[in-house]
Design a protein around this motif. Structure first.
Motif, PDB file in Angstrom:
ATOM      1  N   PRO A  77       0.921  -2.180   0.219  1.00  0.00           N
ATOM      2  CA  PRO A  77      -0.081  -0.317  -0.065  1.00  0.00           C
ATOM      3  C   PRO A  77       0.466   1.420   0.182  1.00  0.00           C
ATOM      4  N   GLY A  78       0.752   2.315  -1.139  1.00  0.00           N
ATOM      5  CA  GLY A  78       0.908   3.116  -1.271  1.00  0.00           C
ATOM      6  C   GLY A  78       2.493   3.983  -2.226  1.00  0.00           C
ATOM      7  N   ASP A  79       2.449   2.446  -2.710  1.00  0.00           N
ATOM      8  CA  ASP A  79       3.930   2.205  -3.372  1.00  0.00           C
ATOM      9  C   ASP A  79       3.486   3.389  -4.578  1.00  0.00           C
ATOM     10  N   ARG A  80       4.470   3.666  -5.507  1.00  0.00           N
ATOM     11  CA  ARG A  80       4.420   5.041  -6.596  1.00  0.00           C
ATOM     12  C   ARG A  80       4.507   3.679  -7.626  1.00  0.00           C
ATOM     13  N   VAL A  81       3.589   3.884  -8.732  1.00  0.00           N
ATOM     14  CA  VAL A  81       3.593   2.835  -9.235  1.00  0.00           C
ATOM     15  C   VAL A  81       3.345   3.492 -11.050  1.00  0.00           C
ATOM     16  N   LEU A  82       4.081   3.383 -11.970  1.00  0.00           N
ATOM     17  CA  LEU A  82       4.264   4.475 -13.472  1.00  0.00           C
ATOM     18  C   LEU A  82       3.676   3.130 -14.432  1.00  0.00           C
ATOM     19  N   THR A  83       1.944   4.209 -14.895  1.00  0.00           N
ATOM     20  CA  THR A  83       0.885   2.817 -15.680  1.00  0.00           C
ATOM     21  C   THR A  83       1.003   3.355 -16.631  1.00  0.00           C
ATOM     22  N   GLY A  84       1.125   2.372 -18.294  1.00  0.00           N
ATOM     23  CA  GLY A  84       0.352   3.023 -19.653  1.00  0.00           C
ATOM     24  C   GLY A  84      -0.683   2.986 -19.746  1.00  0.00           C
ATOM     25  N   CYS A  85      -1.025   4.251 -20.199  1.00  0.00           N
ATOM     26  CA  CYS A  85      -2.472   4.152 -20.703  1.00  0.00           C
ATOM     27  C   CYS A  85      -2.815   5.322 -21.602  1.00  0.00           C
ATOM     28  N   GLU A 131      11.771   5.972  -6.402  1.00  0.00           N
ATOM     29  CA  GLU A 131      10.356   5.577  -5.013  1.00  0.00           C
ATOM     30  C   GLU A 131       9.709   4.870  -6.347  1.00  0.00           C
ATOM     31  N   ILE A 132       9.749   4.833  -7.412  1.00  0.00           N
ATOM     32  CA  ILE A 132       9.058   4.473  -8.731  1.00  0.00           C
ATOM     33  C   ILE A 132       9.344   2.681  -8.073  1.00  0.00           C
ATOM     34  N   LYS A 133       8.218   1.748  -7.580  1.00  0.00           N
ATOM     35  CA  LYS A 133       8.178   0.360  -7.790  1.00  0.00           C
ATOM     36  C   LYS A 133       7.852  -0.388  -8.542  1.00  0.00           C
ATOM     37  N   GLN A 162      16.035   0.013 -10.055  1.00  0.00           N
ATOM     38  CA  GLN A 162      14.580  -1.007  -9.135  1.00  0.00           C
ATOM     39  C   GLN A 162      13.767  -1.456  -9.821  1.00  0.00           C
ATOM     40  N   ALA A 163      12.900  -0.358  -9.938  1.00  0.00           N
ATOM     41  CA  ALA A 163      11.322  -0.693 -10.708  1.00  0.00           C
ATOM     42  C   ALA A 163      10.958  -2.176 -11.496  1.00  0.00           C
ATOM     43  N   LEU A 164       9.917  -2.545 -10.605  1.00  0.00           N
ATOM     44  CA  LEU A 164       9.808  -4.401 -11.064  1.00  0.00           C
ATOM     45  C   LEU A 164       8.990  -3.986 -13.196  1.00  0.00           C
ATOM     46  N   ILE A 165       9.108  -4.561 -13.787  1.00  0.00           N
ATOM     47  CA  ILE A 165       8.048  -4.217 -15.042  1.00  0.00           C
ATOM     48  C   ILE A 165       6.993  -5.163 -15.022  1.00  0.00           C
ATOM     49  N   MET A 166       6.069  -4.649 -14.951  1.00  0.00           N
ATOM     50  CA  MET A 166       4.736  -5.817 -15.373  1.00  0.00           C
ATOM     51  C   MET A 166       3.868  -5.657 -16.327  1.00  0.00           C
ATOM     52  N   VAL A 167       3.429  -6.559 -17.197  1.00  0.00           N
ATOM     53  CA  VAL A 167       3.311  -6.328 -18.426  1.00  0.00           C
ATOM     54  C   VAL A 167       1.890  -7.424 -18.541  1.00  0.00           C
TER      55      VAL A 167
END
Length: 383
Positions: A77-85, A131-133, A162-167
C-alpha cells in the motif's frame, strides 16, 4: 445454418477440434499421479512458450485476474507505480492499482497511438530517490489494435534499476515473440482464450527472480491469488486449489499443437495475418485506428466513414455468422475490430474479408469489390 459461427474477435478465439476433443474427456482427480504428469508437461511447455526458465504459474482466472495477481503479489500500500494508459486495458490496470491504494502516475497517449518510451525514461530518470516500484503496461492494447514498444519501455525501466516491469501480454503472448528472459521482464500475465486457443478460464503469470525478492516484503492482501502458493504447488506438479481439470486437458493439447508448429512459425503466421488484414482494409478505402508501424498482431481496429460500425457488425453476424468485436467506451459505434489471433489461418481471413466486402456493399458503401481479397491474397502469397 447452426453451429457455423466464425469468431473473428480478439477473444474468445476459435478452438481447434483436437482441443475440444481433449476437453470432452472424463475428468480425473487433480490430486492423482495422472494429473501430476499432465501438470509437469504443461508447465514445461508454458516455459517454452514464454521463453523463460523462471516460474510460469497457472491460475483459474481471466486475463484480468492474472494481471491483478501480478500487481498485488509484489507491491505494498502506498507504493508509487507508473501505468501506461492508451486504451481500455491500460486504464484498467490504473484502476486496479488505485483500488489497492497504490500511488498511480499515468503516462498516457491518445487511444490509437502507442505509448512513448521517452516519456517513461524521463519520468524514471527524475526518480532519483528510486521511489517508483513498478511500471505497468499493456503490450498489445486490445481495445485499439496498437502494439506498444515494450522493448523500448523496458530499456528505460532497466536504466532505473529498481522498478519492476509488469506486462499485460494477454493478446501478445503466443502472437509475437516475447523473450521474457532475454529482456528481463519481471511479471507477464496472459489468458487462455487468446493465443492459447482454448476457452476462457485460465490465467498465466510468469515471475522473475527479481519479482520474487519483492514478494518477500510486499504487503497487499492476497489469499486465493497468492502466487507463493502456486509456486510451491507447481514445483510439485500440482495446484494449491481445485483447477478446471478439463481446461488443463485443453491446455495440454493446445501447447502440444503450438510446439508442433514452432514458435517462429506461429509468430510469422500472426505477422502475415496482421499485414494481410491491414492491406485489405486499406485497399477497401477504410481507415485503421492506429498506424501500421505499431499494429498489433492480434487485432485490427477499423474506422468506417460511410456507415456505423455497429451496423457492419450486425450484418456480418446475422447474414454471414461472423463475429467481429465492437469499439469500447467512446469508440463504440465508431470502430469494429477484427481478431486474427490464435487458431486463425489465411483461409479464415480471406473468408472474413470477402464477407466484409459484401456487407459494406449491402450497407450502401462505395467500396471496390474484390480489392480487399486481392490485397490480402498478395500478402499471403509472398512466401
Amino acid at each position: 445454418m447452426n453451429d457455423k459461427q466464425l469468431l473473428m474477435i480478439p477473444g474468445p478465439t476459435p478452438v481447434p477440434a483436437r482441443v475440444l476433443q481433449a476437453m470432452a474427456k472424463h475428468p480425473i482427480g487433480h490430486r492423482s499421479g495422472a494429473y501430476n504428469k499432465i501438470q509437469a508437461e504443461v508447465t514445461a511447455n508454458l516455459k517454452w512458450l514464454h521463453q523463460t526458465e523462471s516460474d510460469v504459474l497457472t491460475l483459474t482466472v481471466s486475463g484480468t485476474g492474472a494481471m491483478e495477481a501480478g500487481i498485488i503479489n509484489f507491491l505494498s500500500p502506498g507504493d508509487r507505480v507508473l501505468t501506461g494508459c492508451n486504451g481500455k486495458f491500460g486504464d484498467r490496470w490504473a484502476e486496479i492499482c488505485t483500488a489497492y491504494g497504490l500511488q498511480v502516475e499515468k503516462i498516457t497517449a491518445e487511444w490509437g497511438q502507442p505509448l512513448d518510451p521517452e516519456a517513461f525514461r524521463q519520468r524514471l530518470q527524475a526518480d532519483t530517490a528510486k521511489e517508483i516500484k513498478a511500471v505497468i503496461l499493456t503490450h498489445s492494447e486490445t481495445s485499439t489494435g496498437v502494439l506498444n514498444d515494450l522493448a523500448g519501455i523496458n530499456a528505460a525501466v532497466k536504466e532505473h534499476g529498481q522498478a519492476l516491469i509488469m506486462v499485460d501480454a494477454v493478446t501478445s503472448l503466443g502472437a509475437i515473440s516475447l523473450p521474457i528472459d532475454d529482456w528481463g521482464l519481471d511479471v507477464v500475465a496472459s489468458g487462455s482464450q487468446k493465443g492459447y486457443m482454448i476457452p476462457p478460464g485460465l490465467g498465466f503469470v510468469a515471475v522473475s527472480a527479481k519479482a520474487w525478492v519483492a514478494y518477500e516484503t510486499a504487503k497487499l492482501p492476497r489469499y486465493y491469488l497468492d502466487l507463493g502458493k502456486y509456486r510451491k504447488a507447481t514445483a510439485k506438479d500440482t495446484t494449491p486449489f481445485t483447477p478446471p481439470v478439463n481446461l488443463v486437458f485443453a491446455l495440454q493439447a493446445a501447447l502440444q499443437m503450438m510446439r508442433e508448429e514452432g514458435l517462429e512459425a506461429i509468430f510469422a503466421r500472426h505477422n502475415r495475418l496482421q499485414r494481410g488484414t491491414r492491406a485489405a482494409i486499406h485497399a477497401l478505402g477504410l481507415a485503421t485506428l492506429g498506424p501500421d508501424d505499431c499494429a498489433s498482431p492480434a487485432v485490427t481496429a477499423v474506422m468506417p466513414s460511410q456507415v456505423d460500425a455497429e451496423a457492419v457488425r450486425k450484418m456480418m453476424n446475422q447474414r454471414y455468422d461472423i463475429a467481429l468485436a465492437g469499439g469500447q467506451d467512446h469508440l463504440k459505434g465508431k470502430i469494429f475490430r477484427i481478431g486474427h489471433l490464435g487458431f486463425v489461418c489465411d483461409r479464415d481471413m480471406l473468408t472474413a474479408i470477402a464477407c466484409l466486402e459484401a456487407t459494406l456493399k449491402s450497407l450502401g458503401c462505395d467500396v471496390p469489390m474484390g480489392a480487399g481479397i486481392s490485397a490480402a491474397a498478395a500478402v499471403f502469397n509472398e512466401a
